[in-house]
Write a protein that holds these residues in place. Structure first.
Motif, PDB file in Angstrom:
ATOM      1  N   UNK A 160       0.764  -1.221  -0.004  1.00  0.00           N
ATOM      2  CA  UNK A 160       0.027  -0.004  -0.088  1.00  0.00           C
ATOM      3  C   UNK A 160       0.927   1.322  -0.130  1.00  0.00           C
ATOM      4  N   UNK A 161       2.204   1.222   0.721  1.00  0.00           N
ATOM      5  CA  UNK A 161       2.920   2.385   0.555  1.00  0.00           C
ATOM      6  C   UNK A 161       3.346   2.807  -0.863  1.00  0.00           C
ATOM      7  N   UNK A 162       3.565   1.891  -1.648  1.00  0.00           N
ATOM      8  CA  UNK A 162       3.904   1.974  -2.933  1.00  0.00           C
ATOM      9  C   UNK A 162       2.928   2.141  -3.824  1.00  0.00           C
ATOM     10  N   UNK A 163       1.834   1.815  -3.629  1.00  0.00           N
ATOM     11  CA  UNK A 163       0.523   1.967  -4.234  1.00  0.00           C
ATOM     12  C   UNK A 163       0.018   3.351  -4.282  1.00  0.00           C
ATOM     13  N   UNK A 164      -0.072   3.804  -3.115  1.00  0.00           N
ATOM     14  CA  UNK A 164      -0.838   4.950  -2.611  1.00  0.00           C
ATOM     15  C   UNK A 164       0.005   6.078  -2.147  1.00  0.00           C
ATOM     16  N   UNK A 165       0.265   7.188  -3.022  1.00  0.00           N
ATOM     17  CA  UNK A 165       1.456   8.126  -2.430  1.00  0.00           C
ATOM     18  C   UNK A 165       0.963   8.999  -1.360  1.00  0.00           C
ATOM     19  N   UNK A 166      -0.327   9.313  -0.917  1.00  0.00           N
ATOM     20  CA  UNK A 166      -0.630  10.339  -0.035  1.00  0.00           C
ATOM     21  C   UNK A 166      -1.820   9.708   0.778  1.00  0.00           C
ATOM     22  N   UNK A 167      -1.478   9.887   2.216  1.00  0.00           N
ATOM     23  CA  UNK A 167      -2.422   9.284   3.255  1.00  0.00           C
ATOM     24  C   UNK A 167      -2.587  10.623   4.178  1.00  0.00           C
ATOM     25  N   UNK A 168      -3.922  10.221   4.820  1.00  0.00           N
ATOM     26  CA  UNK A 168      -4.383  11.059   6.141  1.00  0.00           C
ATOM     27  C   UNK A 168      -4.171  10.104   7.319  1.00  0.00           C
ATOM     28  N   UNK A 169      -3.504  10.458   8.336  1.00  0.00           N
ATOM     29  CA  UNK A 169      -3.415   9.512   9.409  1.00  0.00           C
ATOM     30  C   UNK A 169      -4.390   9.983  10.721  1.00  0.00           C
ATOM     31  N   UNK A 170      -4.860   9.021  11.319  1.00  0.00           N
ATOM     32  CA  UNK A 170      -5.780   9.407  12.241  1.00  0.00           C
ATOM     33  C   UNK A 170      -5.675   8.431  13.597  1.00  0.00           C
ATOM     34  N   UNK A 298      -4.953   3.642  15.740  1.00  0.00           N
ATOM     35  CA  UNK A 298      -4.198   4.393  14.822  1.00  0.00           C
ATOM     36  C   UNK A 298      -4.684   3.896  13.453  1.00  0.00           C
ATOM     37  N   UNK A 299      -5.017   4.664  12.623  1.00  0.00           N
ATOM     38  CA  UNK A 299      -5.355   3.866  11.317  1.00  0.00           C
ATOM     39  C   UNK A 299      -4.936   5.236  10.116  1.00  0.00           C
ATOM     40  N   UNK A 300      -4.922   4.750   8.958  1.00  0.00           N
ATOM     41  CA  UNK A 300      -4.754   5.923   7.916  1.00  0.00           C
ATOM     42  C   UNK A 300      -5.910   5.507   6.936  1.00  0.00           C
ATOM     43  N   UNK A 301      -5.857   6.818   5.989  1.00  0.00           N
ATOM     44  CA  UNK A 301      -7.108   6.631   4.992  1.00  0.00           C
ATOM     45  C   UNK A 301      -6.475   7.613   3.735  1.00  0.00           C
ATOM     46  N   UNK A 302      -6.513   6.901   2.641  1.00  0.00           N
ATOM     47  CA  UNK A 302      -6.196   7.818   1.443  1.00  0.00           C
ATOM     48  C   UNK A 302      -6.550   9.274   1.286  1.00  0.00           C
ATOM     49  N   UNK A 303      -5.695  10.032   1.034  1.00  0.00           N
ATOM     50  CA  UNK A 303      -6.424  11.540   0.906  1.00  0.00           C
ATOM     51  C   UNK A 303      -7.415  11.528  -0.364  1.00  0.00           C
ATOM     52  N   UNK A 304      -7.229  10.514  -1.320  1.00  0.00           N
ATOM     53  CA  UNK A 304      -8.153  10.915  -2.520  1.00  0.00           C
ATOM     54  C   UNK A 304      -8.768   9.701  -2.953  1.00  0.00           C
ATOM     55  N   UNK A 305      -9.903   9.776  -3.622  1.00  0.00           N
ATOM     56  CA  UNK A 305     -10.608   8.547  -4.092  1.00  0.00           C
ATOM     57  C   UNK A 305     -11.012   7.535  -3.199  1.00  0.00           C
ATOM     58  N   UNK A 306     -11.080   7.789  -1.984  1.00  0.00           N
ATOM     59  CA  UNK A 306     -11.453   6.764  -0.974  1.00  0.00           C
ATOM     60  C   UNK A 306     -10.756   5.479  -0.913  1.00  0.00           C
ATOM     61  N   UNK A 307     -11.509   4.213  -0.316  1.00  0.00           N
ATOM     62  CA  UNK A 307     -10.881   3.058  -0.260  1.00  0.00           C
ATOM     63  C   UNK A 307     -10.768   2.412  -1.698  1.00  0.00           C
ATOM     64  N   UNK A 308     -11.773   2.689  -2.346  1.00  0.00           N
ATOM     65  CA  UNK A 308     -11.570   2.110  -3.836  1.00  0.00           C
ATOM     66  C   UNK A 308     -10.376   2.496  -4.729  1.00  0.00           C
ATOM     67  N   UNK A 309      -9.872   3.671  -4.407  1.00  0.00           N
ATOM     68  CA  UNK A 309      -8.587   4.424  -4.679  1.00  0.00           C
ATOM     69  C   UNK A 309      -7.474   3.478  -4.646  1.00  0.00           C
ATOM     70  N   UNK A 310      -7.492   2.917  -3.447  1.00  0.00           N
ATOM     71  CA  UNK A 310      -6.474   1.999  -2.874  1.00  0.00           C
ATOM     72  C   UNK A 310      -6.274   0.958  -3.926  1.00  0.00           C
ATOM     73  N   UNK A 311      -7.330   0.445  -4.074  1.00  0.00           N
ATOM     74  CA  UNK A 311      -7.166  -1.148  -4.767  1.00  0.00           C
ATOM     75  C   UNK A 311      -7.226  -0.995  -6.252  1.00  0.00           C
ATOM     76  N   UNK A 312      -7.619   0.500  -6.856  1.00  0.00           N
ATOM     77  CA  UNK A 312      -7.399   0.668  -8.202  1.00  0.00           C
ATOM     78  C   UNK A 312      -5.842   0.641  -8.368  1.00  0.00           C
ATOM     79  N   UNK A 313      -5.297   1.617  -7.237  1.00  0.00           N
ATOM     80  CA  UNK A 313      -3.794   1.780  -7.486  1.00  0.00           C
ATOM     81  C   UNK A 313      -2.963   0.521  -7.225  1.00  0.00           C
ATOM     82  N   UNK A 314      -3.465  -0.382  -6.615  1.00  0.00           N
ATOM     83  CA  UNK A 314      -2.857  -1.771  -6.476  1.00  0.00           C
ATOM     84  C   UNK A 314      -2.977  -2.563  -7.922  1.00  0.00           C
ATOM     85  N   UNK A 315      -4.256  -2.490  -8.404  1.00  0.00           N
ATOM     86  CA  UNK A 315      -4.507  -3.218  -9.693  1.00  0.00           C
ATOM     87  C   UNK A 315      -3.704  -2.590 -10.453  1.00  0.00           C
TER      88      UNK A 315
END
Length: 784
Positions: A160-170, A298-315
């Protein structure tokens, strides 16, 4: 004057004039034929791996599809196929986190090239499955339920670090909103059982009494169902006040109808003495600290495109030709290993697909209905799968104008055990990212989750219109919103919402799954595996990864067969190999100097940040002990048999020019057997370290803790012999590099002993001992 006679030519002359035209025509036809053949070859070369195993379903003269045993065969086609090199065919059904985990592992291990053919069948038009996202026509983005990113797995984190460049940490801030015995509603911090001091006095005393009873007379017998487990762990008071109500609402079945094996780390067991202390503090007017618990605090969430954006980036990290979207599986002949596929959106076509290994993420009850076989036990498997229990989940999203009210602004999500609302959980979804609303600060959003029993009556209640209406009315009743704030209404129904851990679940799975495996079928994922306790995104992804390792290398799976073990620790056994890594011990230093090397940097954070300022290859939070040696030794002991070719170790202060200006210079230096170049004098003092006054003054707020052992005694413990009388060379500033071979000179036990020395206090004298030993550990080049 006579008119001119008509033109006439001899045959030879006519031939000479026509010949150039014929030659031009032949050249054009030849070029066209060559182009057609070459384009055909190009197309075949492009799709041969993907299409070699596909054939159109044969039809009889009346247009009906023939059965597999009646298909015509061509000796010419068979001969051509026999001449082609046989490739291993792996088919994956679905493209959610589990499927993508399997596909990513196949890709990392070099599959899908000359050795195998990978095909991913997805009924929808994009990857993500139950972890997808959609944006409505008003600009609000919605997930399919709540999916936050936290993890038990290094491999998952790094992908996920390699797939998604920007995250929000909560930091998680979750609560239960419930009506007490005094008829007042209040927020109770999660987990409720650790925070009963916030309840009204009647519920508080009822809960405390039940806890005291089980403390005095603990029940040791193994619980036969989830309800018995609740009573054993929390007592009858808490069970009545919260546990039974909430669990019945989310699972839609009585707690007596659920097993207790699934619980594991998902339910916190309260400490009665801590609870009593908090109650006393509240009674004395002292604000008691709420209890934090759980892996997702502690959790993180992608800044853009929601959870679906994570898996589109992995794909997108995988070959695009592996994916076949809008392709639905309609049947599987497990005897001949042939899948029937319906392709297309408007115009449907059908074809078959052969496989050697089949990996399915389809719900088990649905999947077994696809299967065709002469094996008489198939019908038994279908009957068993039909007994698995699940809920339907309704997602209601409410887009609102304005901003979060004060009562919700400090919360991540809220649980609702009472029956006066349809939802069991509401998430402050706009708090995760401004991208979830049309304009940050001007709009906000709430996402409600509603559980419907698998078999329910009163379809009118469970209709889209009614659930939206009921949800908004409850939100208004609770004072969270007003009706005029609503500007968008989103709805989605998940036919399979939660896999219920029913009493018979494990017995059913222990019969179905081994049977499927004998057919070269792996069924994994939230519903493919049907184990809720390992159904989060990290679990689901790693089920795919581990299944591939089992298939290709016979490495035993962990997550699916042993959920409790998987959830009890950080699983570091799988990594993504790098040629070099930069290991940084960080507290609060500025890290901009690391941006050029971020994709090779693993940061160990001893401070209080929720996440890194920008994306690194790896980022892990450690307890603030032991200075930089704790981080370095934690890394070595954790990844001892999975180290990079060269590892550079440095502090987070950019070394202030005291080491190399460029940390990559350590790589060449390490390969030459010189961990660092800027050396101090020979160190010969093996007693306690004599620290200058200015150093001790600098650390007044974090005073040095003196060791009970001298430097020489620590050396003796590590090496098993006294330190050399002539002394040792050492590096300044704890920055150096070492090859894998140099690190492996010493045993894992050697480093574990060293780590034990620096795991107690934030500023230990032993940490300074180790700073003087790094060069000594790794100096010199190992012979091949």
């Amino acid at each position: 004057m006579k008119p001119n006679p008509p033109c006439s030519m001899s045959p030879l002359r006519r031939t000479r004039r026509l010949l150039p035209r014929v030659l031009v025509l032949m050249m054009v036809l030849t070029l066209g034929l060559i182009w057609k053949m070459s384009s055909s070859n190009i197309n075949v070369e492009k799709h041969v791996e993907h299409d070699m195993m596909i054939r159109q379903l044969p039809k009889s003269v009346d247009g009906t599809i023939l059965k597999a045993e009646d298909w015509p065969t061509s000796s010419k086609d068979t001969h051509a196929r026999n001449k082609e090199p046989r490739k291993h065919r792996i088919v994956i059904i679905g493209s959610g986190p589990t499927a993508l985990g399997a596909a990513k592992r196949l890709y990392d291990l070099g599959q899908g090239k000359n050795n195998s053919v990978i095909t991913i069948l997805e009924e929808l038009g994009r990857p993500g499955g139950l972890a997808s996202s959609t944006r409505d026509d008003k600009g609000f983005l919605w997930d399919v339920g709540v999916h936050v990113v936290f993890s038990h797995y290094t491999y998952f984190d790094r992908v996920l670090n390699m797939a998604v460049p920007e995250w929000n940490y909560r930091r998680r801030a979750s609560f239960a909103f419930m009506k007490g015995s005094d008829d007042k509603r209040r927020f109770i911090p999660y987990p409720v059982q650790n925070n009963i001091h916030v309840m009204d006095k009647i519920d508080q005393q009822k809960s405390l009494k039940g806890l005291e009873e089980i403390t005095k007379s603990p029940i040791t017998r193994k619980p036969t169902n989830f309800d018995e487990w609740l009573l054993q762990k929390f007592g009858v008071g808490l069970a009545d006040v919260f546990m039974r109500k909430y669990n019945q609402k989310i699972w839609t079945v009585d707690t007596k109808e659920m097993n207790s094996a699934w619980v594991g780390e998902r339910v916190a067991v309260p400490d009665i003495e801590e609870i009593k202390t908090k109650i006393k503090e509240v009674d004395n007017g002292i604000e008691a600290k709420d209890s934090e618990w759980g892996p997702n605090r502690f959790f993180r969430f992608p800044k853009y495109n929601g959870t679906g954006g994570i898996w589109q980036s992995v794909a997108r990290m995988l070959p695009s030709h592996w994916f076949r979207f809008h392709e639905k599986v309609t049947g599987i002949d497990i005897d001949q290993k042939i899948i029937t596929v319906e392709a297309g959106t408007v115009s449907k076509t059908h074809y078959t697909l052969e496989y050697d290994i089949l990996f399915s993420t389809v719900p088990l009850d649905v999947f077994t209905s696809f299967l065709q076989s002469k094996d008489t036990s198939l019908e038994q498997m279908r009957q068993l799968a039909s007994q698995l229990v699940y809920t339907h989940t309704h997602i209601v999203g409410v887009g609102l104008t304005g901003h979060l009210p004060k009562s919700l602004a400090d919360k991540s999500w809220v649980y609702f055990p009472d029956s006066d609302s349809p939802f069991y959980r509401v998430t402050m979804f706009s708090s995760y990212s401004d991208d979830h609303v049309p304009k940050g600060g001007a709009f906000w959003s709430l996402m409600c989750e509603i559980a419907e029993p698998q078999k329910s009556s009163n379809p009118a209640y469970w209709s889209r219109e009614n659930l939206i209406k009921e949800s908004i009315q409850a939100l208004v009743l609770y004072g969270f919103i007003t009706a005029d704030m609503v500007v968008s209404k989103h709805y989605r129904l998940l036919d399979h919402g939660y896999p219920v851990p029913s009493l018979k679940r494990d017995m059913l799975l222990d019969t179905i799954q081994p049977w499927l495996k004998t057919k070269d079928i792996y069924s994994r994922g939230r519903f493919g595996g049907w184990r809720y306790e390992v159904a989060n995104q990290d679990h689901s992804f790693m089920q795919g990864v581990e299944a591939v390792d089992k298939i290709l290398s016979d490495v035993p799976e962990l997550t699916y067969p042993d959920p409790n073990l998987a959830n009890s620790k950080k699983n570091t056994d799988r990594t993504i190999p790098l040629d070099y890594e930069i290991i940084i011990a960080h507290y609060n230093e500025n890290l901009d100097w690391l941006k050029p090397y971020a994709n090779h940097t693993l940061l160990y954070h001893h401070g209080k940040d929720l996440g890194p300022p920008f994306q690194f290859y790896g980022w892990e939070r450690l307890k603030n002990v032991g200075r930089e040696p704790h981080a370095y030794l934690h890394h070595i002991t954790t990844y001892y048999d999975r180290l990079s070719d060269v590892t550079v170790f440095a502090q987070g202060d950019s070394m202030k020019g005291k080491c190399y200006k460029n940390p990559l210079q350590f790589i060449d230096s390490a390969k030459k057997g010189v961990p660092c170049i800027k050396l101090g004098n020979m160190h010969t003092d093996w007693g306690h370290i004599k620290f200058p006054g200015r150093y001790l003054d600098h650390y007044k707020n974090d005073p040095l803790v003196r060791s009970n052992e001298t430097f020489g005694e620590v050396y003796q413990t590590l090496y098993g012999h006294p330190p050399p009388k002539e002394g040792i060379r050492y590096c300044w500033n704890a920055c150096f590099g070492a090859t894998r071979q140099q690190i492996l000179r010493h045993s894992l036990e050697f480093y574990q002993k060293a780590l034990a020395y620096v795991s107690k206090h934030s500023n230990q004298e032993e940490s300074h001992y180790l700073e003087r030993l790094w060069y000594h550990f790794f100096e010199g080049v190992d012979k091949p």
